[in-house]
Design an enzyme around this catalytic site. Structure first.
Site, PDB file in Angstrom:
ATOM      1  N   THR A  71       9.077  -0.303  -3.582  1.00  0.00           N
ATOM      2  CA  THR A  71       9.207   1.149  -3.402  1.00  0.00           C
ATOM      3  C   THR A  71       9.737   1.449  -1.997  1.00  0.00           C
ATOM      4  OG1 THR A  71       7.414   1.540  -4.962  1.00  0.00           O
ATOM      5  CG2 THR A  71       7.941   3.346  -3.467  1.00  0.00           C
ATOM      6  N   GLN A 181      12.228  -6.384 -11.826  1.00  0.00           N
ATOM      7  CA  GLN A 181      11.764  -7.045 -13.053  1.00  0.00           C
ATOM      8  C   GLN A 181      12.683  -8.186 -13.473  1.00  0.00           C
ATOM      9  OE1 GLN A 181       8.849  -6.518 -14.268  1.00  0.00           O
ATOM     10  NE2 GLN A 181       8.266  -4.515 -13.490  1.00  0.00           N
ATOM     11  N   SER A 201      10.190  -7.244  -5.404  1.00  0.00           N
ATOM     12  CA  SER A 201       8.763  -7.064  -5.143  1.00  0.00           C
ATOM     13  C   SER A 201       8.015  -8.378  -5.356  1.00  0.00           C
ATOM     14  CB  SER A 201       8.230  -5.996  -6.103  1.00  0.00           C
ATOM     15  OG  SER A 201       6.844  -5.855  -5.937  1.00  0.00           O
ATOM     16  N   HIS A 203       4.695  -8.908  -5.729  1.00  0.00           N
ATOM     17  CA  HIS A 203       3.553  -8.962  -6.653  1.00  0.00           C
ATOM     18  C   HIS A 203       3.944  -9.034  -8.123  1.00  0.00           C
ATOM     19  CE1 HIS A 203       3.083  -4.698  -8.148  1.00  0.00           C
ATOM     20  NE2 HIS A 203       3.810  -4.435  -7.092  1.00  0.00           N
ATOM     21  N   THR A 239       5.458  -4.939  13.341  1.00  0.00           N
ATOM     22  CA  THR A 239       5.304  -6.374  13.608  1.00  0.00           C
ATOM     23  C   THR A 239       5.538  -7.187  12.341  1.00  0.00           C
ATOM     24  OG1 THR A 239       3.718  -5.855  15.330  1.00  0.00           O
ATOM     25  CG2 THR A 239       3.701  -8.117  14.492  1.00  0.00           C
ATOM     26  N   CYS A 324       2.115   2.959 -12.684  1.00  0.00           N
ATOM     27  CA  CYS A 324       1.982   3.970 -11.643  1.00  0.00           C
ATOM     28  C   CYS A 324       1.862   5.371 -12.223  1.00  0.00           C
ATOM     29  CB  CYS A 324       3.136   3.897 -10.665  1.00  0.00           C
ATOM     30  SG  CYS A 324       4.691   3.722 -11.475  1.00  0.00           S
TER      31      CYS A 324
HETATM   32  N1  PLP Z   1      11.073  -0.997  -9.662  1.00  0.00           N
HETATM   33  C1  PLP Z   1      10.607  -1.456 -10.832  1.00  0.00           C
HETATM   34  C2  PLP Z   1      11.580  -1.695 -11.949  1.00  0.00           C
HETATM   35  C3  PLP Z   1       9.233  -1.705 -11.002  1.00  0.00           C
HETATM   36  O1  PLP Z   1       8.788  -2.162 -12.179  1.00  0.00           O
HETATM   37  C4  PLP Z   1       8.373  -1.456  -9.921  1.00  0.00           C
HETATM   38  C5  PLP Z   1       6.913  -1.621 -10.094  1.00  0.00           C
HETATM   39  O2  PLP Z   1       6.357  -1.344 -11.154  1.00  0.00           O
HETATM   40  C6  PLP Z   1       8.904  -0.995  -8.711  1.00  0.00           C
HETATM   41  C7  PLP Z   1      10.251  -0.768  -8.618  1.00  0.00           C
HETATM   42  C8  PLP Z   1       8.022  -0.735  -7.526  1.00  0.00           C
HETATM   43  O3  PLP Z   1       7.527  -1.954  -7.036  1.00  0.00           O
HETATM   44  P1  PLP Z   1       6.379  -1.996  -5.937  1.00  0.00           P
HETATM   45  O4  PLP Z   1       5.086  -1.951  -6.656  1.00  0.00           O
HETATM   46  O5  PLP Z   1       6.586  -3.312  -5.243  1.00  0.00           O
HETATM   47  O6  PLP Z   1       6.583  -0.856  -5.036  1.00  0.00           O
END
Ligand code: PLP
Length: 379
Positions: A71, A181, A201, A203, A239, A324
């Site tokens: 994000t 993804q 990302s 995670h 940092t 989310c």
């Molecule tokens: N873009 C996509 C396609 C995602 O699936 C996600 C998370 O669900 C994000 C962006 C945002 O990722 P992050 O949780 O690392 O901000």
């Protein structure tokens, strides 16, 4: 437990846990900006991680920036590009099926007076070329924002064809690509992908939360989102954390070595589930050529949330719309935009897999769906 919610987030791999332990040792914990030898050690470690990450992604070191999440990467890329390149045009092109990380940035830009033009998508979730051409032909497009793999359906962007269209009609338009993804599930080579900025990302690939990457192609100028001490070439102050960057790299290394093998396994699971679920009258909403890691399916007679909680009774975890926005109890805007009817979309559940899932889990899943139909379906 059966965890089919890997597009929301993944468990931390053993390798990443071990790496975290190693990287948090005292001798590596100095500020990478410090002038003493411990500081030098930390910055060398950090830059080494950056170089290895860049190599694995097909980029140069100086094109890679570590962020806190995708994000943040999206915000930096989209807002930063438009802020820095005011003379490039007043319009941004995208689709309404993007992740909120992109859509909210576009909404922010529209409030600043930028024109946001949305390209229509088909039932397979792919942007329609005629609609893209129409929007590009109106002129003034500074930036185009797309997603390589949709998080709700697994729909894969025909990136080559699309980017060719963008660059043919509007050569100066920059391209931002959300690769969240796609990473580790299909080859992603930044030197040939044709995008100017990309987000990733940690995670989603079995790293911990709190680490993301932003790729900015050399020569592309953007204003930084986070100002401060000028770390990371001034592009992302704060940092540097060799721990978080190292966790990302470890996860990336693990996943990069297994892309083909994992995809084959997940493809078999996906084919099995599609067949079994369709036989039970469920509607498969992911397109046939979607990435197999995401399977969006609508269960008639069960609202999304009801099915989610029924499965939860059996220790099976899936999601409704993207995590989310799941708590807002909305019907998926992605499915609606694709042309799925509201009733079908209201019953949609997303199964999302990682390389750790197995066919045995898929078989248990089907048995549990049968149990749920037997026990809870109101006939
Ligand atoms: N873009 C996509 C396609 C995602 O699936 C996600 C998370 O669900 C994000 C962006 C945002 O990722 P992050 O949780 O690392 O901000």
């Amino acid at each position: 437990m059966i965890y089919f919610d890997n597009s929301a987030t993944t468990f931390v791999s053993e390798g990443v846990r071990a790496k975290l332990q190693a990287l948090t040792s005292d001798s590596l914990s100095a500020n990478p900006g410090a002038l003493h030898k411990l500081g030098n050690k930390a910055i060398d470690l950090y830059e080494g991680i950056r170089k290895e990450t860049a190599d694995l992604l097909g980029a140069r070191s100086e094109e890679i920036f570590f962020t806190s999440c995708a994000t943040e990467s999206a915000n930096t890329a989209i807002k930063g590009y438009m802020s820095r390149n005011k003379r490039a045009g007043n319009a941004v092109i995208s689709t309404k099926t993007e992740h909120k990380a992109t859509l909210e940035c576009l909404d922010y830009l529209s409030k600043l007076g930028y024109e946001i033009r949305y390209v229509k998508v088909g039932i397979d979730g792919k942007p329609l070329i005629e609609s893209l051409e129409e929007e590009l032909n109106k002129g003034g497009v500074a930036l185009a924002c797309f997603t390589l793999v949709n998080n709700e359906t697994g729909s894969v962007l025909p990136a080559e064809e699309l980017f060719k269209t963008v660059k043919t009609i509007s050569p100066s338009t920059a391209i931002y690509l959300d690769c969240v993804q796609a990473l580790g599930k299909m080859p992603v080579n930044l030197s040939s992908i044709g995008a100017d900025m990309c987000s990733f990302s940690g995670h989603k690939i079995h790293s911990i939360k709190g680490n993301g990457v932003l790729y900015i192609r050399k020569g592309v100028r953007i204003d930084p989102l986070i100002l401060g001490g000028g770390q990371q070439d001034g592009m992302r102050s704060g940092t540097q954390s060799p721990v978080l960057a190292g966790a990302f790299l470890e996860a990336l290394k693990e996943v990069s070595g297994e892309i083909d093998e994992s995809r084959k396994k997940i493809q078999e699971i996906n084919i099995y589930l599609r067949k079994e679920l369709a036989q039970r009258g469920a509607k498969i909403l992911s397109p046939d050529d979607a990435l197999p890691y995401v399977l969006n399916v609508s269960f008639e007679g069960f609202e999304s949330e009801t099915m989610l909680h029924c499965l939860e009774i059996y220790d099976i975890y899936v999601s409704t719309v993207s995590a989310c926005s799941a708590k807002q109890k909305k019907v998926s805007y992605v499915l609606l935009e694709m042309g799925v009817d509201r009733k079908t979309a209201a019953n949609a559940v997303r199964l999302s897999f990682s390389r750790y899932n197995t066919m045995d889990e898929a078989k248990v899943f089907i048995q549990r769906v049968d149990d749920i139909y037997d026990q809870f379906l109101v006939k």
